[in-house]
Structure formats: structure tokens, C-alpha cells
Design a protein around this motif. Structure first.
Motif, PDB file in Angstrom:
ATOM      1  N   LEU A  28      -2.211  41.317  -3.045  1.00  0.00           N
ATOM      2  CA  LEU A  28      -2.186  42.761  -2.814  1.00  0.00           C
ATOM      3  C   LEU A  28      -2.898  43.096  -1.517  1.00  0.00           C
ATOM      4  CD1 LEU A  28      -3.397  42.431  -6.156  1.00  0.00           C
ATOM      5  CD2 LEU A  28      -2.178  44.601  -6.100  1.00  0.00           C
ATOM      6  N   THR A  29      -2.274  43.943  -0.711  1.00  0.00           N
ATOM      7  CA  THR A  29      -2.922  44.409   0.512  1.00  0.00           C
ATOM      8  C   THR A  29      -2.341  45.753   0.911  1.00  0.00           C
ATOM      9  OG1 THR A  29      -3.657  43.697   2.712  1.00  0.00           O
ATOM     10  CG2 THR A  29      -1.335  43.386   2.209  1.00  0.00           C
ATOM     11  N   ASP A  30      -3.021  46.452   1.821  1.00  0.00           N
ATOM     12  CA  ASP A  30      -2.503  47.713   2.335  1.00  0.00           C
ATOM     13  C   ASP A  30      -1.861  47.481   3.695  1.00  0.00           C
ATOM     14  OD1 ASP A  30      -4.597  47.479   4.139  1.00  0.00           O
ATOM     15  OD2 ASP A  30      -5.877  48.907   3.105  1.00  0.00           O
ATOM     16  N   GLU A  31      -1.317  48.542   4.281  1.00  0.00           N
ATOM     17  CA  GLU A  31      -0.573  48.379   5.529  1.00  0.00           C
ATOM     18  C   GLU A  31      -1.431  47.911   6.683  1.00  0.00           C
ATOM     19  OE1 GLU A  31      -1.689  52.707   4.999  1.00  0.00           O
ATOM     20  OE2 GLU A  31      -0.771  51.146   3.779  1.00  0.00           O
ATOM     21  N   SER A  32      -2.729  48.193   6.648  1.00  0.00           N
ATOM     22  CA  SER A  32      -3.618  47.773   7.738  1.00  0.00           C
ATOM     23  C   SER A  32      -4.183  46.376   7.514  1.00  0.00           C
ATOM     24  CB  SER A  32      -4.776  48.765   7.875  1.00  0.00           C
ATOM     25  OG  SER A  32      -5.614  48.712   6.729  1.00  0.00           O
TER      26      SER A  32
END
Length: 246
Positions: free
Chosen positions: A133-137
Motif C-alpha cells: 500500500l502506498t499513496d501517489e507521492s
């Protein structure tokens, strides 16, 4: 004479690591999905729980999309051009997706929405090793590991790749033929396992002309993981607790 502190520019790369052994996940800052997939390029397929990749395949049973091994390069290229929040996990065969129960499918949707799990997210039918899991940044990445050895291999791989890229641009190494680059072993990563549970900053730097080392600094409990790399000057003022020599 007091030892001179390194300037921030003297470091090659930094990685924040915080291990949660009980729930089998690790929080990272400084790692990318490209590095993850490059290390585990043998994964047969990736189930995409959250993404915006438009060329994914569709599974009717789960109503979820996935990419297979041959699509990884296109998937990564698309992410580099259009970074988005990602939630994915590996699986072995699409036929196994059709065996997931309604409860298991609901748990997968919960993971994508909440970035946490109802139970350990390793499924018998899928035989998955990870949940990513990660965010766009990509400022903060959370990875669930079935096997802690995979965690050790990923960290070692990230630093070894950085050493390799640095060496390509260094005159000393370019002049040498058949030279063996220093390599960080998984055993050296595992040796400091007790410290990762409290959260550490791992900083790769050169030691002399040909050697490399990783400085390890324990960080306070009240920090925000996604802000660690933005506060490097502050954290690097503290002397390293340990040095792993490659």
C-alpha cells in the motif's frame, strides 16, 4: 579532534523503516513500487485493489482487476507518468481468485479502503507473500510480509542497487575491470532486527574511496513517518547509533 559531521549531500540515499512484528507489516519512507517489483519480479500476478491503471485484466468473480508478469513494465511506466494511490497483492493463478469467499473479498476491499486489515492478510487460495500500500507521492509505504526474509531481501536490494548506480558514475570503479562491488547481505540486515521495531533511519554513505556503509539512527516514537525524509538535516545531527559496513 572531534569527528566532522557529514554534510547531507555526502549521503547517497536514506530509508526509514519501522517494523510491526505482531501484525506482519513494515512502514517505509524512501522506497518505491519500482524497487519492490524489481526485487520480486518473479511474482506471477498482482491483484489491484486500488489503482488507476487502464490496461488491467478483469476478474468476473471478484469484480477486481489484475496484471500478470508480462504487464509489469507497462504498469510501472504508467505509474511513473501518472502516480496514484496503490493497493495490491500478489497471487499465483487467476483460477484461485474464483475460489475467494465473499468474506475474503470483503476483507480485501476493507484493506484497500482503510489501509489496515481485519486479520493477517495472507490467503490460502491466493498464496500471496505481500500486501503493498502506498499513496501517489510514495512518502509512506506499508507492506505486509508473510515471510520476514523477504523484508530483509528488499532492504538489502534497495541499498545494493544504489551502490551499483553510484559505482557506475565513479571514476575509480570505471577504471577497474571485473571488480566486485561491496554488497549488503540479508544477514547484516537481520542482525539489527531488534532496532527496526522502534523505527530507524538508514543512511547509505561512502567510507573512504571504495567502501560503503549504512548509518542507523533510532528515531523518537512521536515522529510522523511521512515527514522523516523531509527532516533529514534534523535527524542527521544525531550521531549514528550503529554502522553496517558493506
Amino acid at each position: 579532534m572531534a569527528k566532522k559531521e557529514k554534510e547531507i549531500e555526502e549521503y547517497i540515499t536514506h530509508l526509514y523503516v519501522h517494523v510491526n512484528d505482531i501484525e506482519h507489516f513494515v512502514l517505509f519512507s524512501g522506497i518505491t513500487v519500482h524497487q519492490f517489483i524489481r526485487q520480486f519480479s518473479d511474482l506471477p500476478a498482482l491483484l489491484l485493489l486500488k489503482h488507476e491503471y487502464e490496461e488491467a485484466s478483469f476478474n468476473i468473480h471478484t469484480q477486481l482487476e489484475f496484471v500478470v508478469h508480462d504487464q509489469y513494465n507497462r504498469f510501472l511506466k504508467d505509474f511513473a507518468e501518472r502516480p496514484t494511490a496503490l493497493c495490491l497483492l500478489d497471487f499465483t493463478d487467476e483460477r484461485k481468485l474464483n475460489m475467494l469467499s465473499p468474506q475474503e473479498q470483503a476483507e480485501l476491499l476493507y484493506i484497500a479502503h482503510k489501509k489496515e486489515t481485519l486479520r493477517l492478510p495472507f490467503y490460502h487460495h491466493l498464496q500471496n507473500r505481500f500486501v503493498y500500500l502506498t499513496d501517489e507521492s510514495e512518502q509512506i509505504t506499508k507492506i505486509y510480509f508473510r515471510d520476514t526474509e523477504d523484508f530483509h531481501q528488499l532492504v538489502a536490494s534497495v541499498f545494493n542497487q544504489q551502490v551499483s548506480e553510484k559505482a557506475k558514475n565513479t571514476a575509480f570503479w570505471r577504471k577497474k575491470n571485473n571488480v566486485v562491488l561491496p554488497e549488503l547481505t540479508t544477514q547484516k540486515i537481520e542482525a539489527y532486527a531488534d532496532y527496526y521495531e522502534d523505527g530507524v533511519l538508514m543512511s547509505l554513505c561512502k567510507i573512504g574511496k571504495t567502501n560503503y556503509g549504512i548509518e542507523i539512527r533510532s528515531l523518537p516514537d512521536n515522529i510522523f513517518p511521512d515527514e522523516v525524509l523531509g527532516d533529514l538535516k534534523h535527524h542527521l545531527k544525531k550521531p549514528a547509533d550503529f554502522l553496517i559496513q558493506l
